[in-house]
Design an enzyme around this catalytic site. Structure first.
Site, PDB file in Angstrom:
ATOM      1  N   HIS A  62      -3.339  -5.578   1.184  1.00  0.00           N
ATOM      2  CA  HIS A  62      -3.304  -4.217   1.719  1.00  0.00           C
ATOM      3  C   HIS A  62      -2.230  -4.062   2.792  1.00  0.00           C
ATOM      4  O   HIS A  62      -1.516  -3.048   2.845  1.00  0.00           O
ATOM      5  CB  HIS A  62      -4.678  -3.852   2.291  1.00  0.00           C
ATOM      6  CG  HIS A  62      -4.738  -2.489   2.886  1.00  0.00           C
ATOM      7  ND1 HIS A  62      -5.228  -2.244   4.141  1.00  0.00           N
ATOM      8  CD2 HIS A  62      -4.354  -1.282   2.404  1.00  0.00           C
ATOM      9  CE1 HIS A  62      -5.149  -0.956   4.402  1.00  0.00           C
ATOM     10  NE2 HIS A  62      -4.623  -0.353   3.370  1.00  0.00           N
ATOM     11  N   GLU A  65       1.003  -3.620   1.096  1.00  0.00           N
ATOM     12  CA  GLU A  65       1.193  -2.260   0.575  1.00  0.00           C
ATOM     13  C   GLU A  65       1.882  -1.382   1.626  1.00  0.00           C
ATOM     14  O   GLU A  65       2.787  -0.614   1.321  1.00  0.00           O
ATOM     15  CB  GLU A  65      -0.161  -1.673   0.194  1.00  0.00           C
ATOM     16  CG  GLU A  65      -0.117  -0.191  -0.176  1.00  0.00           C
ATOM     17  CD  GLU A  65      -1.373   0.527   0.230  1.00  0.00           C
ATOM     18  OE1 GLU A  65      -1.257   1.649   0.762  1.00  0.00           O
ATOM     19  OE2 GLU A  65      -2.484  -0.021   0.039  1.00  0.00           O
TER      20      GLU A  65
END
Length: 457
Positions: A62, A65
């Protein structure tokens, strides 16, 4: 040049078509023409999510990202957002247990720009990745955790139930957001290694859907992505296999400042991509999918013991899926009363199955949800990527509706009888407590002003 095949509409696809291609470096490409509106969606799925992380480095998928929006070799700082939005497009990225995706929807004449931007990130992100961008996005993700998990009512429910449903050491035991300690521990070299390992063309699927010229689109993809080298260092995710039934009821009570008592539960269900998973989806829809569902009628309308009651499915391919029960109680109502009513409704459903009217309504509801997804260029692009990455065949996205309609009432009843039972669930009970004294103003979290706000499952 890339290899491919021509589009042929499959039975049950509603006339939708898609063609598949593969570049020499391993990048899989899926194209689907749709000339209804002058827009095109670009969707890029990387086969990496939180299930690929190791202990001590949770949240890295994450975090990365977010780092993908911090510039690349030829695009500085926030340039990705500025260029796409300046061209009239929209964009974002999300992370789940099983993938990380990036997507843009553009006016047709700006499609080449979106492809160039995604290729520049895939091919040259390391040129822009430095300590400054790492620290910037580490703080953003930590603040996202505070805003979405730690500082909102019931915010940690997903994290707590996941940890209960999947045992310690299981690749799905932790959620994509990661822990604060692991986010603090991540180093720049961790991020660089992560990129080299997973952000390679042979670990990705690119779909382009909408008002496109397939030949021209494929030429652009070859031009911008074709020279990016592949990488063979990726290890497969750890095995997520578990018994079909937990074998006992796992339970945790949480005492927090929440508006009302809540009963939440996660039931272990079949893997995504199976007929049994579709049957379970229909069972949950009859039981808790909207205001016509059994649980809403029983708890909210008839007994008035709850203000909200729902049942949904978290589809997972690499581990058992989860049936997600969420009941918020009326004031003064005790948990055992509601829990007994839930179990009574589940037992009745397992014994009798759905009525013909309930089957028709549930299938129509799921059909509409699927058609809503496939009916937009962005939704179809995402589903084509999903089925390509998780199941090896993007064409399955175009026939998913028919598979749901083919499921029988007997299969739905069997799914409920086999797995919607007390010894196959993790339970979370929220008990409200009195608010604590206000924190000193100096301790207040600073506001997240970053343009990109990634989502995680």
């Amino acid at each position: 040049m890339p290899m491919g095949h021509t589009a042929t509409a499959q039975a049950g696809s509603g006339g939708l078509t898609a063609t598949e291609h593969r570049l020499a470096n391993g990048l899989r490409v899926v194209l689907s023409e749709d000339h209804l509106t002058p827009v095109a969606a670009v969707c890029l799925w990387y086969d990496v999510g939180s299930r690929h992380e190791v202990k001590g480095r949770t949240g890295l998928a994450h975090l990365f990202e977010h780092l993908m929006f911090q510039g690349s070799g030829q695009v500085k700082g926030n340039g990705h957002f500025e260029l796409v939005q300046g061209a009239g497009g929209s964009l974002n990225g999300t992370t789940s247990f099983e993938r990380t995706n990036y997507f843009e929807t553009m006016p047709t004449h700006q499609l080449e720009l979106a492809l160039w931007l995604e290729a520049d990130r895939m091919g040259s992100l390391l040129a822009a990745l430095d300590e400054e961008s790492m620290e910037n996005q580490r703080d953003v993700v930590k603040n996202e955790r505070r805003q979405r998990y730690d500082n909102v009512p019931y915010g940690t429910a997903f994290e707590k139930l996941t940890a209960l449903a999947y045992p310690e050491g299981h690749p799905y035991h932790h959620t994509p957001i990661g822990s604060m300690a692991d986010l603090d521990a991540a180093t720049l070299e961790d991020a660089r290694t992560f990129f080299r390992t997973y952000y390679a063309p042979n670990n990705a699927v690119l779909s382009v859907v909408g008002d496109i010229d397939p030949e021209q689109t494929l030429a652009w993809i070859e031009k911008y992505f074709g020279s990016i080298p592949s990488h063979d260092g990726k290890q497969p995710p750890r095995d997520g296999t578990l018994p079909e039934v937990i074998g006992e009821q796992l339970r945790e009570e949480v005492r927090e400042e929440v508006p009302a008592r809540a009963l939440m539960a996660a039931y272990r269900l079949p893997h995504d991509g199976t007929r049994e998973c579709d049957a379970a989806d229909l069972a949950l829809t009859v039981l808790g999918g909207g205001e016509s569902s059994r649980l809403h009628n029983r708890l909210v309308r008839r007994d008035r013991t709850a203000v909200a009651a729902g049942f949904g499915l978290l589809r997972l391919a690499g581990a058992p899926s989860l049936g997600w029960l969420d009941v918020k109680m009326s004031g003064g109502v005790e948990v055992p009363q509601v829990e007994a009513a839930v179990d009574e409704e589940l037992a009745r459903f397992a014994a009798d199955g759905p009525t013909p009217e309930e089957m028709e309504r549930a299938q129509a509801q799921l059909e509409r949800e699927w058609l809503d997804r496939l009916g937009t260029v962005a939704g179809r692009a995402d589903e084509l990527c999903r089925f390509a990455v998780l199941f090896g065949d993007p064409q399955l996205a175009l026939t998913a509706v028919q598979r749901v309609l083919d499921v029988t009432a007997e299969e739905v009843q069997a799914a409920a009888k086999a797995q919607l039972r007390p010894d196959n669930r993790a339970v979370l009970v929220y008990e409200p407590v009195e608010p604590a004294e206000p924190a000193d103003a100096a301790d207040t979290d600073e506001t997240d002003t970053d343009a990109h706000e990634g989502a995680d499952q």
